[in-house]
Design a protein around this motif. Sequence first.
Motif, PDB file in Angstrom:
ATOM      1  N   CYS A  38       0.806  -1.243  -0.219  1.00  0.00           N
ATOM      2  CA  CYS A  38      -0.062  -0.041   0.033  1.00  0.00           C
ATOM      3  C   CYS A  38       0.891   1.215  -0.010  1.00  0.00           C
ATOM      4  CB  CYS A  38      -0.939   0.039   1.129  1.00  0.00           C
ATOM      5  SG  CYS A  38      -1.962  -1.438   1.472  1.00  0.00           S
ATOM      6  N   HIS A  39       0.353   2.326  -0.337  1.00  0.00           N
ATOM      7  CA  HIS A  39       0.984   3.547  -0.573  1.00  0.00           C
ATOM      8  C   HIS A  39       0.232   4.970  -0.427  1.00  0.00           C
ATOM      9  CE1 HIS A  39      -0.584   3.647  -4.431  1.00  0.00           C
ATOM     10  NE2 HIS A  39      -0.162   2.122  -4.665  1.00  0.00           N
ATOM     11  N   SER A  40       0.581   6.120  -0.818  1.00  0.00           N
ATOM     12  CA  SER A  40      -0.300   7.154  -0.447  1.00  0.00           C
ATOM     13  C   SER A  40      -1.495   7.241  -1.282  1.00  0.00           C
ATOM     14  CB  SER A  40       0.688   8.462  -0.480  1.00  0.00           C
ATOM     15  OG  SER A  40       0.938   8.765  -1.917  1.00  0.00           O
ATOM     16  N   LYS A  41      -1.431   6.582  -2.319  1.00  0.00           N
ATOM     17  CA  LYS A  41      -2.677   6.810  -3.332  1.00  0.00           C
ATOM     18  C   LYS A  41      -3.645   5.484  -3.228  1.00  0.00           C
ATOM     19  CE  LYS A  41      -0.463  10.247  -5.099  1.00  0.00           C
ATOM     20  NZ  LYS A  41       0.696  10.219  -4.493  1.00  0.00           N
ATOM     21  N   LYS A  86      -6.437   3.202  -2.128  1.00  0.00           N
ATOM     22  CA  LYS A  86      -7.946   3.759  -1.393  1.00  0.00           C
ATOM     23  C   LYS A  86      -8.210   2.882  -0.501  1.00  0.00           C
ATOM     24  CE  LYS A  86      -9.465   6.142  -5.699  1.00  0.00           C
ATOM     25  NZ  LYS A  86      -8.405   6.951  -5.454  1.00  0.00           N
ATOM     26  N   LYS A  87      -8.886   3.206   0.605  1.00  0.00           N
ATOM     27  CA  LYS A  87      -9.346   2.536   1.598  1.00  0.00           C
ATOM     28  C   LYS A  87      -8.436   1.582   2.565  1.00  0.00           C
ATOM     29  CE  LYS A  87     -14.270   2.271  -0.079  1.00  0.00           C
ATOM     30  NZ  LYS A  87     -15.114   1.641  -0.925  1.00  0.00           N
ATOM     31  N   LEU A  88      -7.310   2.362   3.006  1.00  0.00           N
ATOM     32  CA  LEU A  88      -6.262   1.523   3.431  1.00  0.00           C
ATOM     33  C   LEU A  88      -6.737   0.648   4.415  1.00  0.00           C
ATOM     34  CD1 LEU A  88      -3.039   1.417   3.807  1.00  0.00           C
ATOM     35  CD2 LEU A  88      -3.118   3.429   5.260  1.00  0.00           C
ATOM     36  N   LYS A  89      -7.558   0.970   5.370  1.00  0.00           N
ATOM     37  CA  LYS A  89      -8.228   0.075   6.409  1.00  0.00           C
ATOM     38  C   LYS A  89      -8.377  -1.158   5.733  1.00  0.00           C
ATOM     39  CE  LYS A  89     -11.704   0.117  10.090  1.00  0.00           C
ATOM     40  NZ  LYS A  89     -12.623   0.888  10.693  1.00  0.00           N
ATOM     41  N   GLU A  90      -9.173  -1.139   4.737  1.00  0.00           N
ATOM     42  CA  GLU A  90      -9.541  -2.591   4.246  1.00  0.00           C
ATOM     43  C   GLU A  90      -8.250  -3.644   3.996  1.00  0.00           C
ATOM     44  OE1 GLU A  90     -12.183  -2.196   0.803  1.00  0.00           O
ATOM     45  OE2 GLU A  90     -13.955  -1.090   2.199  1.00  0.00           O
ATOM     46  N   HIS A  91      -7.266  -2.903   3.688  1.00  0.00           N
ATOM     47  CA  HIS A  91      -5.908  -3.924   3.317  1.00  0.00           C
ATOM     48  C   HIS A  91      -5.427  -4.029   4.523  1.00  0.00           C
ATOM     49  CE1 HIS A  91      -5.950  -3.251  -0.991  1.00  0.00           C
ATOM     50  NE2 HIS A  91      -6.244  -1.948  -0.871  1.00  0.00           N
ATOM     51  N   THR A  92      -5.321  -2.922   5.665  1.00  0.00           N
ATOM     52  CA  THR A  92      -4.563  -3.469   6.845  1.00  0.00           C
ATOM     53  C   THR A  92      -5.135  -4.353   7.971  1.00  0.00           C
ATOM     54  OG1 THR A  92      -5.223  -1.471   7.804  1.00  0.00           O
ATOM     55  CG2 THR A  92      -3.212  -1.102   6.692  1.00  0.00           C
ATOM     56  N   LYS A  93      -6.570  -4.095   7.889  1.00  0.00           N
ATOM     57  CA  LYS A  93      -7.382  -4.919   8.803  1.00  0.00           C
ATOM     58  C   LYS A  93      -7.476  -6.565   8.145  1.00  0.00           C
ATOM     59  CE  LYS A  93     -10.636  -4.728  11.834  1.00  0.00           C
ATOM     60  NZ  LYS A  93     -10.563  -4.230  13.150  1.00  0.00           N
TER      61      LYS A  93
END
Length: 280
Positions: free
Chosen positions: A185-188, A190-197
């Motif tokens: 993941c990076h600054s662009k 989308k929906k970072l939380k969906e990945h980190t979770k």
Amino acid sequence: MTAQIIDGKKVASKILEDVEKRVKTIKETPGLAIVLVGDNPASQIYVGFKEKRSKAIGFYCERYNLDKNTSQDDVLKLVNELNQNNKIHGMIVQLPLPEHIDENLIIDSILPHKDADGFTPVNLGNLVNDNNMLLPATARACLGLIKSTGMEIKGKNAVIVGRSNIVGKPTALMLLQENATSTICHSKTKKLKEHTKNADILVVATGKANLITKDMVKKGAVVIDVGINKVNGKVVGDVDYENVKEVAGFITPVPGGVGPMTIAMLLDNTLKAMELFKRV
Ligand SMILES: NC(=O)c1ccc[n+]([C@@H]2O[C@H](COP(=O)([O-])OP(=O)(O)OC[C@H]3O[C@@H](n4cnc5c(N)ncnc54)[C@H](OP(=O)(O)O)[C@@H]3O)[C@@H](O)[C@H]2O)c1
């Protein structure tokens, strides 16, 4: 649930003990050169640690403090001299360099078998090819800390936040080699939380204090915080440590996590560089 704290200093000291033992069994002394250009206070501290640790375990260490106005040609000249210096087996040029110097050009001028940081295109290319020569020290540190938990990496979802060539990308590739499913993941994103979770293993290397909050972390995850930020005079990582440790299974503190391991891996790389040198 409270996470187990991954003690980076403790894990690093085992690596350093091993390196020190190996150094005692060989006739030659591993040589490390450290080049610092300018007066960035954080860089001065990191370089100081690297010099001190290397000498403490029996390495020969040369440190070059160059003025911030040193020309690109003069830095290149020094790197070339160190490339030819038989007492030096590994070298690092501390990043960031002043703006007038092309970092890629300088890194590319280091001989790959003397590249203790593992940043040259040859060494990164070898990693892509699963032909590990000298791997980036911080990525090795992250993997070592993950392994120290005893967790099986194979088949796990690994999410790496940050895509730099020196941390994010190589860490993702090394976890891929270990048969994790790596997502960067990076600054662009989308929906970072969906990945980190969704991450069983979460490595965060952004330089953004408290980017990762408790609600973004899966219960029981291994959380590796690479970030170094100064907030109100205090050094903190990229993870909201106090709250995230309530949900994570394992977590690294900042300071005392990835930092000491990176130095241990740098010195291990220097010894490995000496072994490679004998073959070239
Ligand atoms: N402990 C150690 O030994 C050690 C070693 C090296 C680095 N560090 C620390 O680790 C951190 C990262 O270093 P680096 O050299 O990899 O940094 P970098 O080159 O600045 O890369 C930062 C990465 O984070 C991403 N990012 C920034 N804001 C984000 C956001 N809001 N959401 C998601 N991604 C975001 C950037 O995305 P884009 O690519 O889209 O811009 C970039 O890929 C820094 O704090 C550095 O000091 C520590």
